[in-house]
Design a protein around this motif. Structure first.
Motif, PDB file in Angstrom:
ATOM      1  N   MET A 137       3.417  13.462   9.563  1.00 57.68           N
ATOM      2  CA  MET A 137       3.037  12.585  11.049  1.00 57.68           C
ATOM      3  C   MET A 137       1.938  12.262  10.140  1.00 57.68           C
ATOM      4  O   MET A 137       1.050  11.679   8.969  1.00 57.68           O
ATOM      5  N   ASN A 138       2.154  10.113  11.007  1.00 63.19           N
ATOM      6  CA  ASN A 138       1.408   8.572  10.440  1.00 63.19           C
ATOM      7  C   ASN A 138       0.220   8.608  10.988  1.00 63.19           C
ATOM      8  O   ASN A 138      -0.045   9.007  12.237  1.00 63.19           O
ATOM      9  N   ASN A 139      -1.356   8.619   9.932  1.00 63.66           N
ATOM     10  CA  ASN A 139      -2.561   8.756  10.931  1.00 63.66           C
ATOM     11  C   ASN A 139      -3.393   7.397  10.406  1.00 63.66           C
ATOM     12  O   ASN A 139      -3.355   7.207   9.761  1.00 63.66           O
ATOM     13  N   PRO A 140      -3.133   7.296  11.729  1.00 64.82           N
ATOM     14  CA  PRO A 140      -4.239   5.573  11.295  1.00 64.82           C
ATOM     15  C   PRO A 140      -5.819   5.661  10.696  1.00 64.82           C
ATOM     16  O   PRO A 140      -5.952   6.224  11.451  1.00 64.82           O
ATOM     17  N   ILE A 141      -5.879   4.679   9.292  1.00 66.55           N
ATOM     18  CA  ILE A 141      -7.211   4.582   9.377  1.00 66.55           C
ATOM     19  C   ILE A 141      -8.239   4.154   9.928  1.00 66.55           C
ATOM     20  O   ILE A 141      -7.038   2.330   9.524  1.00 66.55           O
ATOM     21  N   CYS A 174      -5.138   0.654   7.256  1.00 68.81           N
ATOM     22  CA  CYS A 174      -3.887   1.264   6.382  1.00 68.81           C
ATOM     23  C   CYS A 174      -3.666   2.936   7.435  1.00 68.81           C
ATOM     24  O   CYS A 174      -4.505   3.645   8.672  1.00 68.81           O
ATOM     25  N   VAL A 175      -1.798   3.171   6.999  1.00 69.64           N
ATOM     26  CA  VAL A 175      -1.470   4.717   7.801  1.00 69.64           C
ATOM     27  C   VAL A 175      -1.487   5.739   6.534  1.00 69.64           C
ATOM     28  O   VAL A 175      -0.638   4.627   5.124  1.00 69.64           O
ATOM     29  N   ALA A 233     -11.871  10.995  -1.040  1.00 66.01           N
ATOM     30  CA  ALA A 233     -11.033   9.783  -1.623  1.00 66.01           C
ATOM     31  C   ALA A 233     -11.363   8.836  -0.995  1.00 66.01           C
ATOM     32  O   ALA A 233     -10.930   8.091   0.272  1.00 66.01           O
ATOM     33  N   PRO A 234     -11.967   7.656  -1.698  1.00 64.10           N
ATOM     34  CA  PRO A 234     -12.283   6.024  -1.327  1.00 64.10           C
ATOM     35  C   PRO A 234     -10.863   4.965  -1.265  1.00 64.10           C
ATOM     36  O   PRO A 234     -10.573   5.166  -2.409  1.00 64.10           O
ATOM     37  N   LEU A 235     -11.501   4.171   0.124  1.00 65.74           N
ATOM     38  CA  LEU A 235      -9.911   4.050   0.455  1.00 65.74           C
ATOM     39  C   LEU A 235     -10.539   1.979   0.381  1.00 65.74           C
ATOM     40  O   LEU A 235      -9.338   1.498  -0.164  1.00 65.74           O
ATOM     41  N   VAL A 285      -6.336   1.654  -2.755  1.00 58.70           N
ATOM     42  CA  VAL A 285      -5.370   2.471  -2.842  1.00 58.70           C
ATOM     43  C   VAL A 285      -4.016   1.690  -2.656  1.00 58.70           C
ATOM     44  O   VAL A 285      -4.128   0.100  -2.293  1.00 58.70           O
ATOM     45  N   SER A 286      -2.462   1.766  -2.742  1.00 53.48           N
ATOM     46  CA  SER A 286      -1.915   0.850  -3.132  1.00 53.48           C
ATOM     47  C   SER A 286      -0.498   1.704  -1.661  1.00 53.48           C
ATOM     48  O   SER A 286      -1.017   2.914  -2.076  1.00 53.48           O
TER      49      SER A 286
END
Length: 149
Positions: free
Chosen positions: A114-118, A107-108, A141-143, A131-132
């Motif tokens: 800033m966009n941070n790729p996870i 996800c991002v 937080a758990p994603l 998440v949504s």
């Protein structure tokens, strides 16, 4: 937090590593945060090989995380992917049931404009997406939950 003094090409740097077991490893060098991706095949006591090093946004001093609804802990053989900093989910690249590889974008997270790729911290199957898109999350937080392959 472990602190290191590193010399590269004759220049000394102060390096802080908040959590050496975190993947990717977050290293703070003279106030700038870097994500260090370690190849999973680096084993046997040898120094890990850095596969990629790129600047990450500078993090602000951590604030207490407000109480949130309880989420059941992941089952044995699974791991939770957590938010490395507070922000807003702007995209989710996988669905529950998808098989993912180590380092694959999940996800991002938009933080501080800033966009941070996870990315996935292990190969396996996505068992839960917690998440949504548009959801605000706090640090830690758990994603998602990923089961070992």
């Amino acid at each position: 937090m472990p602190n290191y003094r590193v010399t590269i090409k004759g220049r000394a740097y102060e390096v802080q590593v908040p959590d050496p077991s975190e993947r990717p490893v977050r290293a703070i060098v003279d106030g700038q945060v870097f994500e260090v991706h370690v190849r999973p095949e680096a084993t046997g006591g040898a120094a890990p090989t850095v596969a990629e090093m790129k600047p990450a946004p500078i993090l602000e001093r951590a604030q207490p995380v407000p109480a949130v609804a309880a989420v059941a802990p992941p089952a044995a053989g699974t791991s939770e992917v957590t938010a490395p900093l507070p922000g807003t989910i702007v995209s989710v690249s996988v669905e529950a049931g998808d098989t993912v590889e180590y380092g694959q974008e999940l996800c991002v997270l938009e933080a501080m404009k800033m966009n941070n790729p996870i990315r996935s911290t292990q190969a396996g199957q996505v068992t839960r997406i917690l998440v949504s898109v548009g959801q605000r999350v706090q640090h830690g937080a758990p994603l998602m939950v990923i089961a070992e392959a």
